[in-house]
Every structure is written in structure tokens, then in C-alpha cells.
Enzyme design. Structure first.
Site, PDB file in Angstrom:
ATOM      1  N   SER A  52       0.794  -1.092  -0.009  1.00  0.00           N
ATOM      2  CA  SER A  52      -0.064   0.249  -0.036  1.00  0.00           C
ATOM      3  C   SER A  52       0.882   1.310  -0.042  1.00  0.00           C
ATOM      4  O   SER A  52       0.393   2.433  -0.476  1.00  0.00           O
ATOM      5  CB  SER A  52      -1.015   0.036   1.106  1.00  0.00           C
ATOM      6  OG  SER A  52      -0.238   0.203   2.478  1.00  0.00           O
ATOM      7  N   LYS A  94       0.563   4.031   7.038  1.00  0.00           N
ATOM      8  CA  LYS A  94      -0.175   5.017   5.823  1.00  0.00           C
ATOM      9  C   LYS A  94       0.596   6.526   6.076  1.00  0.00           C
ATOM     10  O   LYS A  94       1.249   6.837   7.001  1.00  0.00           O
ATOM     11  CB  LYS A  94      -1.453   5.273   5.827  1.00  0.00           C
ATOM     12  CG  LYS A  94      -2.346   3.782   5.917  1.00  0.00           C
ATOM     13  CD  LYS A  94      -2.275   3.080   4.579  1.00  0.00           C
ATOM     14  CE  LYS A  94      -3.086   1.809   4.667  1.00  0.00           C
ATOM     15  NZ  LYS A  94      -2.811   0.851   3.839  1.00  0.00           N
TER      16      LYS A  94
END
Length: 184
Positions: A52, A94
Site C-alpha cells: 500500500s 500509511k
């Protein structure tokens, strides 16, 4: 008389061996305690297991992460590790996009924070997504750099991360060695 001296020498070395072993045990215990304190209060190492954050972080990259005790010191663009109720037992990593009170708008994949377009050179595989998010107080909004392959705030039932769920901030990528860098 020689025999007595030899016995005395043998007797003297046994206490010295015990003393050396005792010193080593104490030294090892102290080092273990210091390592535990550093891990618990300062930082730790992590291994990236998802794509990700590609291209910034590749699968199998290893990082040193500092613990975050005051989330108020975080800023937009930081790479952060946190817990999320939708991913029980997992720590996610993230990029921080929205701070408490920010309005995040995504138009055709382009991100705007409080009406200002973000310069996101790190984004790979952007996707045509539209959405608006008003980040509540004591909460944060996160997106992955590999937008078409990132389960991030855009798709969660509750798109915001509580301040108390923030674990750490990525500081150093140390593996693979050829990609060593201090993360800003």
C-alpha cells in the site's frame, strides 16, 4: 609443598570463574533491560508486509520507528503506524493526509486539504476517486501512496484514526541496505 601450592591455585581459579560468570550474567541482564526500555519507550523495528505504500516503501523493507507520545507533533505527509478497529490485531502504515479539523476533498484522485491541492510526487497508481471528509477533533485521516492498492481511510466504515491508536512514526529505512534513507 608444591602440591599445596597447586591446590591453592586450583582453589583460587574456581571463585574467579564463578565471579566472571556472575559478571557476565549481570552485564547481559543490564543490556536486556536497556534494550527492553528502548523498545518500549523510544522505538522499534518493523517489516513492511503490504504494497500500500509502494513506491515509498516496498514489501519486505525494514524500518526503524519512533514511538509517538504526542500526536500533536505529527504533520501532514508523515508516514505513521497505527491500529484500526477494522483490522483487528494489525498495525497499519500509511501517510498522514488530514489533521484534526482539516477538510479533505478528493476529486478524480487529486487530494485537496482545506481547499489547497496537495503536491504528491510519491503517489503511484492513482485512481479516479471522489469524496469529502471532515476530520473530527482528536482524529486523523490517512492514505496509502499506492492509491489503487491501498485499504485506507477512503474505504473504512470509520475513515478516521483516533489519536490514542497512533503507535509510531517511520524514521529510517535500513533494509535493503542499498535503499538506506532517513525518512522525512
Amino acid at each position: 609443598m608444591t602440591e599445596n601450592n597447586e591446590n591453592e591455585i586450583v582453589k583460587d581459579t574456581k571463585p574467579k570463574k564463578r565471579s566472571i560468570i556472575k559478571e557476565w550474567i549481570i552485564d547481559i541482564a543490564v543490556v536486556a533491560c536497556v534494550a527492553l526500555l528502548v523498545w518500549k519507550f523510544v522505538g522499534y523495528g518493523v517489516w513492511i508486509t503490504s504494497g500500500s505504500m509502494i513506491p515509498t516503501l516496498e514489501v519486505k523493507d525494514r524500518l526503524i520507528v519512533s514511538r509517538v507520545y504526542n500526536a500533536g507533533n505529527l504533520k501532514e505527509g508523515d508516514i505513521v503506524l497505527f491500529k484500526n478497529d477494522e483490522f483487528k490485531g494489525e498495525i497499519l502504515i500509511k501517510r498522514l493526509i488530514g489533521l484534526p479539523g482539516d477538510k479533505i476533498e478528493i476529486k478524480d484522485g487529486i487530494v485537496f486539504r482545506n481547499g489547497e491541492q496537495l503536491k504528491e510526487d510519491y503517489v503511484k497508481n492513482n485512481e479516479k476517486y471522489n469524496g469529502t471528509f471532515q476530520v473530527p477533533e482528536d482524529k486523523y485521516f490517512f492514505l496509502g501512496d499506492n492509491r489503487s492498492n491501498s485499504a485506507d481511510s477512503r474505504y473504512w466504515k470509520n475513515p478516521y484514526v483516533k489519536e490514542s491508536d497512533i503507535e509510531g512514526k517511520a524514521r529510517i529505512k535500513y533494509y535493503p541496505i542499498k535503499d538506506f534513507e532517513i525518512i522525512k
